[in-house]
Each structure stands twice: as C-alpha cells, then as structure tokens.
Design a protein around this motif. Structure first.
Motif, short mmCIF file in Angstrom:
data_model
loop_
_atom_site.label_atom_id
_atom_site.label_comp_id
_atom_site.label_asym_id
_atom_site.label_seq_id
_atom_site.Cartn_x
_atom_site.Cartn_y
_atom_site.Cartn_z
N ASP A 20 -3.42 58.94 66.32
CA ASP A 20 -2.61 57.82 65.50
C ASP A 20 -2.15 56.58 66.26
O ASP A 20 -2.05 55.71 65.79
CB ASP A 20 -1.33 58.80 65.05
CG ASP A 20 -1.59 59.77 64.03
OD1 ASP A 20 -2.66 59.76 63.66
OD2 ASP A 20 -0.65 60.49 63.86
N ARG A 21 -1.64 56.86 67.59
CA ARG A 21 -1.38 55.63 68.39
C ARG A 21 -2.64 54.73 68.61
O ARG A 21 -2.20 53.53 68.52
CB ARG A 21 -1.02 56.05 69.89
CG ARG A 21 0.56 56.21 69.79
CD ARG A 21 1.05 56.24 71.48
NE ARG A 21 0.29 57.30 72.11
CZ ARG A 21 1.09 58.61 72.16
NH1 ARG A 21 1.93 58.97 71.55
NH2 ARG A 21 0.12 59.39 72.85
N GLU A 25 -8.57 56.74 62.53
CA GLU A 25 -8.51 57.46 61.10
C GLU A 25 -9.23 58.72 61.39
O GLU A 25 -10.17 58.91 61.68
CB GLU A 25 -8.93 56.58 59.95
CG GLU A 25 -8.49 55.33 59.41
CD GLU A 25 -9.05 54.65 58.34
OE1 GLU A 25 -9.53 55.30 57.40
OE2 GLU A 25 -9.73 53.47 58.59
N TRP A 26 -8.29 59.67 60.84
CA TRP A 26 -8.82 61.20 61.16
C TRP A 26 -8.38 61.89 60.18
O TRP A 26 -7.30 61.80 59.47
CB TRP A 26 -8.43 61.85 62.61
CG TRP A 26 -6.89 62.06 62.81
CD1 TRP A 26 -6.09 60.84 62.98
CD2 TRP A 26 -6.31 63.26 62.59
NE1 TRP A 26 -4.78 61.27 62.87
CE2 TRP A 26 -4.81 62.74 62.66
CE3 TRP A 26 -6.64 64.44 62.11
CZ2 TRP A 26 -4.00 63.61 62.78
CZ3 TRP A 26 -5.52 65.23 62.25
CH2 TRP A 26 -4.47 64.98 62.44
N TYR A 27 -9.09 63.07 59.70
CA TYR A 27 -9.03 64.04 58.87
C TYR A 27 -9.51 65.31 59.29
O TYR A 27 -10.46 65.58 59.77
CB TYR A 27 -9.88 63.65 57.55
CG TYR A 27 -9.73 62.09 57.22
CD1 TYR A 27 -8.84 61.74 56.34
CD2 TYR A 27 -10.57 61.18 57.64
CE1 TYR A 27 -8.62 60.38 55.93
CE2 TYR A 27 -10.64 59.94 57.22
CZ TYR A 27 -9.39 59.60 56.40
OH TYR A 27 -9.35 58.16 56.19
N PRO A 28 -8.54 66.19 59.27
CA PRO A 28 -8.76 67.61 59.92
C PRO A 28 -9.75 68.11 58.82
O PRO A 28 -9.54 68.42 57.80
CB PRO A 28 -7.17 68.15 59.89
CG PRO A 28 -6.43 67.44 58.82
CD PRO A 28 -7.11 66.08 58.73
N GLU A 40 -12.86 64.99 61.42
CA GLU A 40 -13.56 63.96 60.96
C GLU A 40 -13.03 62.44 61.29
O GLU A 40 -11.93 62.25 61.01
CB GLU A 40 -14.09 63.96 59.45
CG GLU A 40 -14.82 62.99 58.86
CD GLU A 40 -15.21 63.07 57.28
OE1 GLU A 40 -15.72 62.23 56.82
OE2 GLU A 40 -14.53 63.89 56.91
N VAL A 41 -13.90 61.48 61.87
CA VAL A 41 -13.26 60.32 61.94
C VAL A 41 -14.25 59.36 61.75
O VAL A 41 -15.51 59.73 61.29
CB VAL A 41 -12.95 60.18 63.55
CG1 VAL A 41 -11.98 60.90 63.99
CG2 VAL A 41 -14.20 60.13 64.46
N GLN A 45 -15.36 54.92 65.16
CA GLN A 45 -14.46 55.38 66.15
C GLN A 45 -14.71 56.75 66.87
O GLN A 45 -13.60 57.18 67.66
CB GLN A 45 -13.15 55.61 65.13
CG GLN A 45 -12.64 54.11 64.72
CD GLN A 45 -11.24 54.49 63.80
OE1 GLN A 45 -11.01 55.40 63.07
NE2 GLN A 45 -10.44 53.42 63.76
N ALA A 46 -15.84 57.10 66.54
CA ALA A 46 -15.94 58.42 67.15
C ALA A 46 -16.12 58.39 68.43
O ALA A 46 -15.75 59.26 69.21
CB ALA A 46 -17.34 58.99 66.67
#
Length: 88
Positions: A20-21, A25-28, A40-41, A45-46
C-alpha cells in the motif's frame, strides 16, 4: 505449528502495508494458505512487489520479533498457478 501460522499472519499484514505504501495495486488471491501467500499485482509492478517480499518484508517481521526466530522467504513472479510448480 500455531506459532508459525501466527508469524505468517503478521507477515501478511506487514507485506500488505508495504505494498500500500508503495502504491502497488494488489488483490488477494490466497492470503493465507498454510505456508504460502498468493497475490495478484499489475505486471508492471510485479518486480517491485517481489523485491518487497524477498528484501524488506521479512526484515521488518524479524525486527518486530526481535530476531528470536529468524525468518526468510522466497517469492516468484508467475502468470498462473501452473508456473508455480517446481520440479524436484
């Protein structure tokens, strides 16, 4: 076994805050599956998300636990779960 799981939960929290900092963008997908975490990113950004796993998040966890049980983990960037299979 419960201590290991508790440490995984702490690590998930630390890692999520770090993502987050960084504005990642991430999704569990599976945040807590025995001894692994799958998220998932965005493709662009991976690599940064992987760096946070391998170089920063465990350091923060170990500092929080006063390095009583030094922990480390590996990450991988993949396109699907079939990529995760590691041959012996």
């Amino acid at each position: 076994q419960s201590t290991g799981h508790d440490l995984l939960v702490y690590w998930v929290h630390i890692y999520a805050e770090m993502l987050d900092r960084e504005g990642i963008e991430w999704y569990p997908i599976i945040m807590d599956f025995h001894d692994e975490t799958i998220i998932e990113v965005r493709a662009d950004q991976a690599e940064r998300a992987l760096e946070i796993v391998e170089q920063e998040s465990y350091t923060k966890l170990n500092e929080m636990m006063n390095a009583v049980i030094p922990l480390k983990g590996d990450g991988m960037v993949c396109n699907n779960l079939a990529d995760v299979k590691i041959e012996d």
